[in-house]
Write a protein that holds these residues in place. Structure first.
Motif, PDB file in Angstrom:
ATOM      1  N   ARG A  35       0.759  -1.170   0.059  1.00  0.00           N
ATOM      2  CA  ARG A  35       0.079   0.013  -0.043  1.00  0.00           C
ATOM      3  C   ARG A  35       0.859   1.328  -0.144  1.00  0.00           C
ATOM      4  NH1 ARG A  35      -2.600   0.218   4.551  1.00  0.00           N
ATOM      5  NH2 ARG A  35      -2.136  -2.048   5.394  1.00  0.00           N
ATOM      6  N   GLN A  36       1.772   1.111   0.752  1.00  0.00           N
ATOM      7  CA  GLN A  36       2.881   2.526   0.822  1.00  0.00           C
ATOM      8  C   GLN A  36       3.487   2.515  -0.571  1.00  0.00           C
ATOM      9  OE1 GLN A  36       3.255   4.358   3.513  1.00  0.00           O
ATOM     10  NE2 GLN A  36       1.496   3.297   4.066  1.00  0.00           N
ATOM     11  N   LEU A  37       3.853   1.461  -1.531  1.00  0.00           N
ATOM     12  CA  LEU A  37       4.365   1.562  -2.494  1.00  0.00           C
ATOM     13  C   LEU A  37       3.534   2.028  -3.586  1.00  0.00           C
ATOM     14  CD1 LEU A  37       6.702  -1.611  -2.735  1.00  0.00           C
ATOM     15  CD2 LEU A  37       7.654   0.780  -2.840  1.00  0.00           C
ATOM     16  N   GLY A  38       2.231   1.613  -3.769  1.00  0.00           N
ATOM     17  CA  GLY A  38       1.302   1.805  -4.510  1.00  0.00           C
ATOM     18  C   GLY A  38       1.423   0.775  -5.644  1.00  0.00           C
ATOM     19  N   ASP A  39       0.946   1.340  -6.790  1.00  0.00           N
ATOM     20  CA  ASP A  39       0.831   0.293  -7.960  1.00  0.00           C
ATOM     21  C   ASP A  39       2.351  -0.254  -8.611  1.00  0.00           C
ATOM     22  OD1 ASP A  39      -1.710   0.669  -8.107  1.00  0.00           O
ATOM     23  OD2 ASP A  39      -1.738   2.261  -9.593  1.00  0.00           O
ATOM     24  N   ILE A  40       2.626  -1.513  -8.177  1.00  0.00           N
ATOM     25  CA  ILE A  40       3.757  -2.171  -8.468  1.00  0.00           C
ATOM     26  C   ILE A  40       4.013  -2.378 -10.067  1.00  0.00           C
ATOM     27  CG2 ILE A  40       5.316  -4.010  -8.018  1.00  0.00           C
ATOM     28  CD1 ILE A  40       3.843  -4.108  -5.125  1.00  0.00           C
ATOM     29  N   VAL A  41       5.021  -1.920 -10.622  1.00  0.00           N
ATOM     30  CA  VAL A  41       5.295  -2.103 -12.143  1.00  0.00           C
ATOM     31  C   VAL A  41       6.269  -2.869 -12.460  1.00  0.00           C
ATOM     32  CG1 VAL A  41       3.999   0.111 -12.594  1.00  0.00           C
ATOM     33  CG2 VAL A  41       6.472   0.086 -12.325  1.00  0.00           C
ATOM     34  N   PHE A  42       7.258  -3.328 -11.642  1.00  0.00           N
ATOM     35  CA  PHE A  42       8.210  -3.893 -11.989  1.00  0.00           C
ATOM     36  C   PHE A  42       8.900  -4.690 -10.664  1.00  0.00           C
ATOM     37  CE2 PHE A  42      13.024  -4.582 -12.506  1.00  0.00           C
ATOM     38  CZ  PHE A  42      13.205  -5.392 -13.806  1.00  0.00           C
ATOM     39  N   VAL A  43       9.370  -5.972 -10.943  1.00  0.00           N
ATOM     40  CA  VAL A  43      10.075  -6.679  -9.538  1.00  0.00           C
ATOM     41  C   VAL A  43      11.257  -7.411 -10.145  1.00  0.00           C
ATOM     42  CG1 VAL A  43       9.908  -8.412  -7.896  1.00  0.00           C
ATOM     43  CG2 VAL A  43       7.932  -7.278  -8.732  1.00  0.00           C
ATOM     44  N   GLU A  44      12.262  -7.007  -9.556  1.00  0.00           N
ATOM     45  CA  GLU A  44      13.571  -7.578  -9.719  1.00  0.00           C
ATOM     46  C   GLU A  44      14.131  -8.586  -8.679  1.00  0.00           C
ATOM     47  OE1 GLU A  44      17.612  -5.677  -8.941  1.00  0.00           O
ATOM     48  OE2 GLU A  44      17.585  -5.835 -11.302  1.00  0.00           O
ATOM     49  N   ASN A  45      13.886 -10.013  -9.034  1.00  0.00           N
ATOM     50  CA  ASN A  45      14.246 -10.846  -8.019  1.00  0.00           C
ATOM     51  C   ASN A  45      15.763 -11.406  -8.120  1.00  0.00           C
ATOM     52  OD1 ASN A  45      12.114 -11.415  -6.088  1.00  0.00           O
ATOM     53  ND2 ASN A  45      10.976 -12.348  -7.820  1.00  0.00           N
ATOM     54  N   THR A  53      22.260 -13.117   2.189  1.00  0.00           N
ATOM     55  CA  THR A  53      22.662 -12.820   3.647  1.00  0.00           C
ATOM     56  C   THR A  53      21.449 -12.146   4.361  1.00  0.00           C
ATOM     57  OG1 THR A  53      24.911 -13.076   3.252  1.00  0.00           O
ATOM     58  CG2 THR A  53      24.103 -11.898   5.198  1.00  0.00           C
ATOM     59  N   ALA A  54      21.135 -12.242   5.687  1.00  0.00           N
ATOM     60  CA  ALA A  54      20.068 -11.482   6.438  1.00  0.00           C
ATOM     61  C   ALA A  54      20.283 -10.069   6.287  1.00  0.00           C
ATOM     62  CB  ALA A  54      19.950 -12.066   7.519  1.00  0.00           C
ATOM     63  N   ASN A  55      19.281  -9.482   5.954  1.00  0.00           N
ATOM     64  CA  ASN A  55      19.343  -7.898   5.835  1.00  0.00           C
ATOM     65  C   ASN A  55      20.283  -7.426   4.658  1.00  0.00           C
ATOM     66  OD1 ASN A  55      18.048  -7.725   8.414  1.00  0.00           O
ATOM     67  ND2 ASN A  55      19.924  -8.369   9.503  1.00  0.00           N
ATOM     68  N   GLU A  56      20.618  -8.024   3.679  1.00  0.00           N
ATOM     69  CA  GLU A  56      21.269  -7.447   2.500  1.00  0.00           C
ATOM     70  C   GLU A  56      20.166  -7.435   1.320  1.00  0.00           C
ATOM     71  OE1 GLU A  56      24.993  -9.263   1.625  1.00  0.00           O
ATOM     72  OE2 GLU A  56      25.838  -8.729   3.233  1.00  0.00           O
ATOM     73  N   SER A  57      20.302  -6.489   0.459  1.00  0.00           N
ATOM     74  CA  SER A  57      19.447  -6.507  -0.565  1.00  0.00           C
ATOM     75  C   SER A  57      19.404  -7.688  -1.398  1.00  0.00           C
ATOM     76  CB  SER A  57      19.844  -5.257  -1.533  1.00  0.00           C
ATOM     77  OG  SER A  57      18.950  -5.101  -2.588  1.00  0.00           O
ATOM     78  N   ILE A  58      18.438  -8.238  -1.896  1.00  0.00           N
ATOM     79  CA  ILE A  58      18.244  -9.279  -2.759  1.00  0.00           C
ATOM     80  C   ILE A  58      17.590  -8.926  -3.991  1.00  0.00           C
ATOM     81  CG2 ILE A  58      18.405 -11.015  -1.063  1.00  0.00           C
ATOM     82  CD1 ILE A  58      15.177 -11.373  -1.371  1.00  0.00           C
ATOM     83  N   GLY A  59      16.932  -7.759  -4.413  1.00  0.00           N
ATOM     84  CA  GLY A  59      16.298  -7.196  -5.544  1.00  0.00           C
ATOM     85  C   GLY A  59      15.581  -5.871  -5.224  1.00  0.00           C
ATOM     86  N   THR A  60      14.844  -5.180  -6.071  1.00  0.00           N
ATOM     87  CA  THR A  60      14.188  -4.216  -6.155  1.00  0.00           C
ATOM     88  C   THR A  60      12.703  -4.347  -6.649  1.00  0.00           C
ATOM     89  OG1 THR A  60      16.261  -3.246  -7.037  1.00  0.00           O
ATOM     90  CG2 THR A  60      14.084  -1.903  -7.104  1.00  0.00           C
ATOM     91  N   ILE A  61      11.840  -3.500  -6.084  1.00  0.00           N
ATOM     92  CA  ILE A  61      10.477  -3.480  -6.598  1.00  0.00           C
ATOM     93  C   ILE A  61      10.021  -2.141  -6.989  1.00  0.00           C
ATOM     94  CG2 ILE A  61       7.977  -3.462  -5.861  1.00  0.00           C
ATOM     95  CD1 ILE A  61       8.759  -5.402  -3.666  1.00  0.00           C
ATOM     96  N   GLU A  62       9.928  -1.835  -8.135  1.00  0.00           N
ATOM     97  CA  GLU A  62       9.422  -0.479  -8.637  1.00  0.00           C
ATOM     98  C   GLU A  62       7.934  -0.293  -8.733  1.00  0.00           C
ATOM     99  OE1 GLU A  62      11.528   0.384 -12.304  1.00  0.00           O
ATOM    100  OE2 GLU A  62      13.509  -0.454 -11.501  1.00  0.00           O
ATOM    101  N   SER A  63       7.691   0.876  -8.322  1.00  0.00           N
ATOM    102  CA  SER A  63       6.162   1.146  -8.441  1.00  0.00           C
ATOM    103  C   SER A  63       6.078   2.454  -9.069  1.00  0.00           C
ATOM    104  CB  SER A  63       5.437   1.424  -7.232  1.00  0.00           C
ATOM    105  OG  SER A  63       5.927   2.504  -6.315  1.00  0.00           O
ATOM    106  N   VAL A  64       4.950   2.824  -9.190  1.00  0.00           N
ATOM    107  CA  VAL A  64       4.634   4.427 -10.051  1.00  0.00           C
ATOM    108  C   VAL A  64       5.101   5.549  -9.086  1.00  0.00           C
ATOM    109  CG1 VAL A  64       2.698   3.662 -11.662  1.00  0.00           C
ATOM    110  CG2 VAL A  64       2.276   4.453  -9.140  1.00  0.00           C
TER     111      VAL A  64
END
Length: 131
Positions: A35-45, A53-64
């Motif tokens: 809900r905070q992100l809004g309309d999700i348009v892309f996911v990089e897994n 490793t815990a607490n490290e980035s594993i991807g990106t979510i892009e929203s409008v």
């Protein structure tokens, strides 16, 4: 929502964790996060077989509205990625706890699950403005 969310754990970065068995978990983002992100348009897994490793980035979510990092709430190996998100990332908005999951991880240490928040603790966290 069709599934009870009481058996989920949560990270302070708003990922949910469902323990599938002793050594495997499924991860997604919480309803609050989508809900905070809004309309999700892309996911990089991450890639299958990638060590995380815990607490490290594993991807990106892009929203409008913005782009947001996905953080591994636990350490282990990616054993499955939700391929459906490549063509239909909006599933994360529509079903964040069901079809909108991100990855499955084989845990390197199940003890890390003890550091996560339960449903009640997570609700307190977001009600106190947890960002």
């Amino acid at each position: 929502m069709t599934k009870s969310i009481l058996n989920l754990l949560y990270s302070r970065e708003h990922e949910w964790i469902l323990q599938l068995d002793k050594d495997r978990v499924r991860i997604g983002i919480s309803d609050y996060a989508q809900r905070q992100l809004g309309d999700i348009v892309f996911v990089e897994n991450p890639e299958v077989n990638e060590k995380v490793t815990a607490n490290e980035s594993i991807g990106t979510i892009e929203s409008v509205k913005t782009a947001s990092e996905i953080y591994a709430p636990v350490s282990g190996t990616i054993i499955r990625v939700n391929e459906e998100l490549q063509d239909a990332p909006e599933i994360m908005n529509e079903q964040p706890y069901e079809a909108g999951w991100l990855v499955e991880i084989e845990l390197s240490s199940s003890g890390e699950l003890q550091t996560l928040l339960n449903e009640e603790e997570y609700q307190i966290f977001i009600n106190e403005g947890g960002e």
